[in-house]
Design a protein around this motif. Structure first.
Motif, PDB file in Angstrom:
ATOM      1  N   LYS A 157       0.840  -1.198   0.000  1.00  0.00           N
ATOM      2  CA  LYS A 157       0.000   0.000   0.000  1.00  0.00           C
ATOM      3  C   LYS A 157       0.879   1.253   0.000  1.00  0.00           C
ATOM      4  CE  LYS A 157      -3.556  -2.791   0.427  1.00  0.00           C
ATOM      5  NZ  LYS A 157      -2.848  -4.103   0.480  1.00  0.00           N
ATOM      6  N   PRO A 158       0.404   2.404  -0.544  1.00  0.00           N
ATOM      7  CA  PRO A 158      -0.944   2.601  -1.071  1.00  0.00           C
ATOM      8  C   PRO A 158      -1.120   1.947  -2.441  1.00  0.00           C
ATOM      9  CG  PRO A 158       0.361   4.560  -1.469  1.00  0.00           C
ATOM     10  CD  PRO A 158       1.237   3.604  -0.673  1.00  0.00           C
ATOM     11  N   LEU A 159      -2.405   1.612  -2.679  1.00  0.00           N
ATOM     12  CA  LEU A 159      -2.815   1.023  -3.941  1.00  0.00           C
ATOM     13  C   LEU A 159      -4.282   1.393  -4.135  1.00  0.00           C
ATOM     14  CD1 LEU A 159      -2.442  -1.091  -6.313  1.00  0.00           C
ATOM     15  CD2 LEU A 159      -3.386  -2.782  -4.697  1.00  0.00           C
ATOM     16  N   VAL A 160      -4.630   1.700  -5.383  1.00  0.00           N
ATOM     17  CA  VAL A 160      -6.040   1.914  -5.724  1.00  0.00           C
ATOM     18  C   VAL A 160      -6.437   0.840  -6.729  1.00  0.00           C
ATOM     19  CG1 VAL A 160      -7.753   3.466  -6.780  1.00  0.00           C
ATOM     20  CG2 VAL A 160      -5.946   4.405  -5.325  1.00  0.00           C
ATOM     21  N   THR A 161      -7.505   0.137  -6.402  1.00  0.00           N
ATOM     22  CA  THR A 161      -8.018  -0.857  -7.350  1.00  0.00           C
ATOM     23  C   THR A 161      -9.499  -0.568  -7.584  1.00  0.00           C
ATOM     24  OG1 THR A 161      -8.403  -2.378  -5.490  1.00  0.00           O
ATOM     25  CG2 THR A 161      -6.402  -2.726  -6.807  1.00  0.00           C
ATOM     26  N   THR A 162      -9.927  -0.761  -8.791  1.00  0.00           N
ATOM     27  CA  THR A 162     -11.332  -0.582  -9.139  1.00  0.00           C
ATOM     28  C   THR A 162     -11.674  -1.457 -10.329  1.00  0.00           C
ATOM     29  OG1 THR A 162     -13.091   1.058  -9.564  1.00  0.00           O
ATOM     30  CG2 THR A 162     -10.991   1.386 -10.721  1.00  0.00           C
ATOM     31  N   VAL A 163     -12.986  -1.559 -10.595  1.00  0.00           N
ATOM     32  CA  VAL A 163     -13.412  -2.378 -11.725  1.00  0.00           C
ATOM     33  C   VAL A 163     -14.082  -1.492 -12.757  1.00  0.00           C
ATOM     34  CG1 VAL A 163     -13.686  -4.460 -10.328  1.00  0.00           C
ATOM     35  CG2 VAL A 163     -15.643  -2.950 -10.656  1.00  0.00           C
ATOM     36  N   MET A 164     -13.973  -1.874 -14.014  1.00  0.00           N
ATOM     37  CA  MET A 164     -14.604  -1.114 -15.095  1.00  0.00           C
ATOM     38  C   MET A 164     -15.848  -1.869 -15.561  1.00  0.00           C
ATOM     39  SD  MET A 164     -11.432   0.482 -17.227  1.00  0.00           S
ATOM     40  CE  MET A 164     -10.947  -1.013 -18.037  1.00  0.00           C
ATOM     41  N   GLY A 165     -16.787  -1.137 -16.110  1.00  0.00           N
ATOM     42  CA  GLY A 165     -17.996  -1.752 -16.641  1.00  0.00           C
ATOM     43  C   GLY A 165     -19.103  -1.845 -15.610  1.00  0.00           C
ATOM     44  N   GLU A 166     -20.243  -2.356 -16.057  1.00  0.00           N
ATOM     45  CA  GLU A 166     -21.450  -2.402 -15.219  1.00  0.00           C
ATOM     46  C   GLU A 166     -21.586  -3.712 -14.441  1.00  0.00           C
ATOM     47  OE1 GLU A 166     -23.606  -0.071 -14.871  1.00  0.00           O
ATOM     48  OE2 GLU A 166     -23.211   1.359 -16.479  1.00  0.00           O
ATOM     49  N   GLU A 167     -21.150  -4.835 -15.046  1.00  0.00           N
ATOM     50  CA  GLU A 167     -21.496  -6.158 -14.491  1.00  0.00           C
ATOM     51  C   GLU A 167     -21.026  -6.366 -13.050  1.00  0.00           C
ATOM     52  OE1 GLU A 167     -20.064  -9.453 -16.796  1.00  0.00           O
ATOM     53  OE2 GLU A 167     -21.157 -10.939 -15.582  1.00  0.00           O
ATOM     54  N   PHE A 168     -19.817  -5.944 -12.731  1.00  0.00           N
ATOM     55  CA  PHE A 168     -19.286  -6.190 -11.380  1.00  0.00           C
ATOM     56  C   PHE A 168     -19.099  -4.885 -10.616  1.00  0.00           C
ATOM     57  CE2 PHE A 168     -18.647 -10.720 -11.571  1.00  0.00           C
ATOM     58  CZ  PHE A 168     -18.514 -10.995 -12.920  1.00  0.00           C
ATOM     59  N   ARG A 169     -19.966  -3.879 -10.934  1.00  0.00           N
ATOM     60  CA  ARG A 169     -19.797  -2.548 -10.322  1.00  0.00           C
ATOM     61  C   ARG A 169     -19.862  -2.629  -8.791  1.00  0.00           C
ATOM     62  NH1 ARG A 169     -25.130   0.754  -9.950  1.00  0.00           N
ATOM     63  NH2 ARG A 169     -23.755   2.567 -10.066  1.00  0.00           N
ATOM     64  N   TYR A 170     -20.613  -3.623  -8.279  1.00  0.00           N
ATOM     65  CA  TYR A 170     -20.765  -3.701  -6.804  1.00  0.00           C
ATOM     66  C   TYR A 170     -19.419  -3.845  -6.109  1.00  0.00           C
ATOM     67  CZ  TYR A 170     -20.537  -8.715  -7.873  1.00  0.00           C
ATOM     68  OH  TYR A 170     -20.159  -9.944  -8.335  1.00  0.00           O
ATOM     69  N   ALA A 171     -18.416  -4.367  -6.846  1.00  0.00           N
ATOM     70  CA  ALA A 171     -17.078  -4.530  -6.237  1.00  0.00           C
ATOM     71  C   ALA A 171     -16.472  -3.192  -5.851  1.00  0.00           C
ATOM     72  CB  ALA A 171     -16.156  -5.271  -7.195  1.00  0.00           C
ATOM     73  N   ARG A 172     -16.906  -2.116  -6.505  1.00  0.00           N
ATOM     74  CA  ARG A 172     -16.405  -0.781  -6.149  1.00  0.00           C
ATOM     75  C   ARG A 172     -16.659  -0.468  -4.676  1.00  0.00           C
ATOM     76  NH1 ARG A 172     -16.083   3.261 -10.318  1.00  0.00           N
ATOM     77  NH2 ARG A 172     -16.211   2.336 -12.386  1.00  0.00           N
ATOM     78  N   THR A 173     -17.795  -1.028  -4.159  1.00  0.00           N
ATOM     79  CA  THR A 173     -18.169  -0.674  -2.779  1.00  0.00           C
ATOM     80  C   THR A 173     -17.332  -1.420  -1.761  1.00  0.00           C
ATOM     81  OG1 THR A 173     -19.831  -2.434  -2.593  1.00  0.00           O
ATOM     82  CG2 THR A 173     -20.555  -0.359  -3.561  1.00  0.00           C
ATOM     83  N   PHE A 174     -16.750  -2.583  -2.158  1.00  0.00           N
ATOM     84  CA  PHE A 174     -16.018  -3.285  -1.110  1.00  0.00           C
ATOM     85  C   PHE A 174     -14.531  -3.467  -1.377  1.00  0.00           C
ATOM     86  CE2 PHE A 174     -16.246  -7.268  -3.366  1.00  0.00           C
ATOM     87  CZ  PHE A 174     -17.541  -7.386  -3.861  1.00  0.00           C
ATOM     88  N   LEU A 175     -14.038  -3.047  -2.526  1.00  0.00           N
ATOM     89  CA  LEU A 175     -12.582  -3.083  -2.707  1.00  0.00           C
ATOM     90  C   LEU A 175     -11.853  -2.260  -1.637  1.00  0.00           C
ATOM     91  CD1 LEU A 175     -12.361  -3.058  -6.584  1.00  0.00           C
ATOM     92  CD2 LEU A 175     -11.111  -4.657  -5.097  1.00  0.00           C
ATOM     93  N   PRO A 176     -12.438  -1.128  -1.194  1.00  0.00           N
ATOM     94  CA  PRO A 176     -11.759  -0.383  -0.118  1.00  0.00           C
ATOM     95  C   PRO A 176     -11.593  -1.179   1.167  1.00  0.00           C
ATOM     96  CG  PRO A 176     -13.379   1.018  -1.189  1.00  0.00           C
ATOM     97  CD  PRO A 176     -13.588  -0.371  -1.720  1.00  0.00           C
ATOM     98  N   TYR A 177     -12.522  -2.101   1.427  1.00  0.00           N
ATOM     99  CA  TYR A 177     -12.398  -2.898   2.662  1.00  0.00           C
ATOM    100  C   TYR A 177     -11.284  -3.936   2.542  1.00  0.00           C
ATOM    101  CZ  TYR A 177     -16.917  -0.804   3.586  1.00  0.00           C
ATOM    102  OH  TYR A 177     -17.932   0.107   3.763  1.00  0.00           O
TER     103      TYR A 177
END
Ligand SMILES: O=C1C[C@@](O)(C(=O)O)C[C@@H](O)[C@@H]1O
Length: 211
Positions: A157-177
């Protein structure tokens, strides 16, 4: 975990701050051609850090110039911001950005799901020139997502991870955890598919976390 509100106009900076943004991203590639006039009002009005991003067409944005045009476009605004988002093809300018005492968000936007080993190689490549590596991937299965969560959890860390597109957008809410330092949101106009409005994200996080 910090919330980055991504904007295509500096006019919305104050609204984003009022809604709880921790950082502002200004997507210069989504602004009108007369960047000087659009950015004129940015100086001094923002109480939180600003990221300048000029996203290339290849990585999901609207900028189509070469590396020299990229730097000449963004350079006039370096004294207004705190971070610059630098894709790997523009990495040769990272030194000059650091010379101006700014931090580099070293970013990679990948239209597929890299293998765990490739994710580690991409992270190493980004850390070689940036202060905050950011990896955005496009999962195609729950297994992809589990691998990405594991990578996020175990990475330096630090690291920022995110997902692109609509299908797995919910992962945006828990990648920070799992260790992602930032989550990108909008306040009415998304700058990328799958983003949540900051008010939605804050509600979700309120519900997801133990009180
Ligand atoms: O890299 C990112 C993440 C993003 O693409 C998203 O999917 O929220 C939005 C971009 O503006 C930002 O630079």
């Amino acid at each position: 975990m910090k919330i980055v509100v991504s904007l295509s106009s500096p006019d919305k900076i104050q609204k984003a701050v009022a809604l709880g943004a921790d950082l502002i991203e200004l997507r210069l590639d989504l602004m009108s051609d007369d960047l000087s006039s659009v950015m004129a009002g940015v100086g001094g009005q923002c109480t939180i850090p600003i990221i300048a991003t000029l996203r290339s067409r290849e990585e999901g944005g609207a900028f189509t110039g070469d590396a020299e045009e990229w730097f000449s476009t963004i350079q006039p605004f370096l004294d207004l911001v705190d971070y610059v988002d630098v894709e790997r093809k523009f990495r040769k300018f990272a030194r000059m950005i650091h010379y101006q005492h700014l931090q580099v968000v070293a970013s990679a936007h990948i239209k597929y799901m890299p293998s765990p080993d490739d994710l580690k190689a991409i992270e190493r490549d980004l850390r070689a020139y940036g202060d905050v590596p950011k990896i955005a991937v496009t999962p195609s299965s729950a297994r992809n997502l589990l691998d990405f969560l594991d990578f996020t959890l175990e990475a330096e860390k630090p690291l920022v991870t995110t997902v692109m597109g609509e299908e797995f957008r919910y992962a945006r809410t828990f990648l920070p955890y799992f260790g992602s330092a930032w989550v990108y949101c909008h306040i009415g106009t998304p700058t990328a598919k799958g983003q949540y409005d900051i008010r939605e994200l804050e509600q979700l996080q309120e519900l997801l976390t133990y009180r």
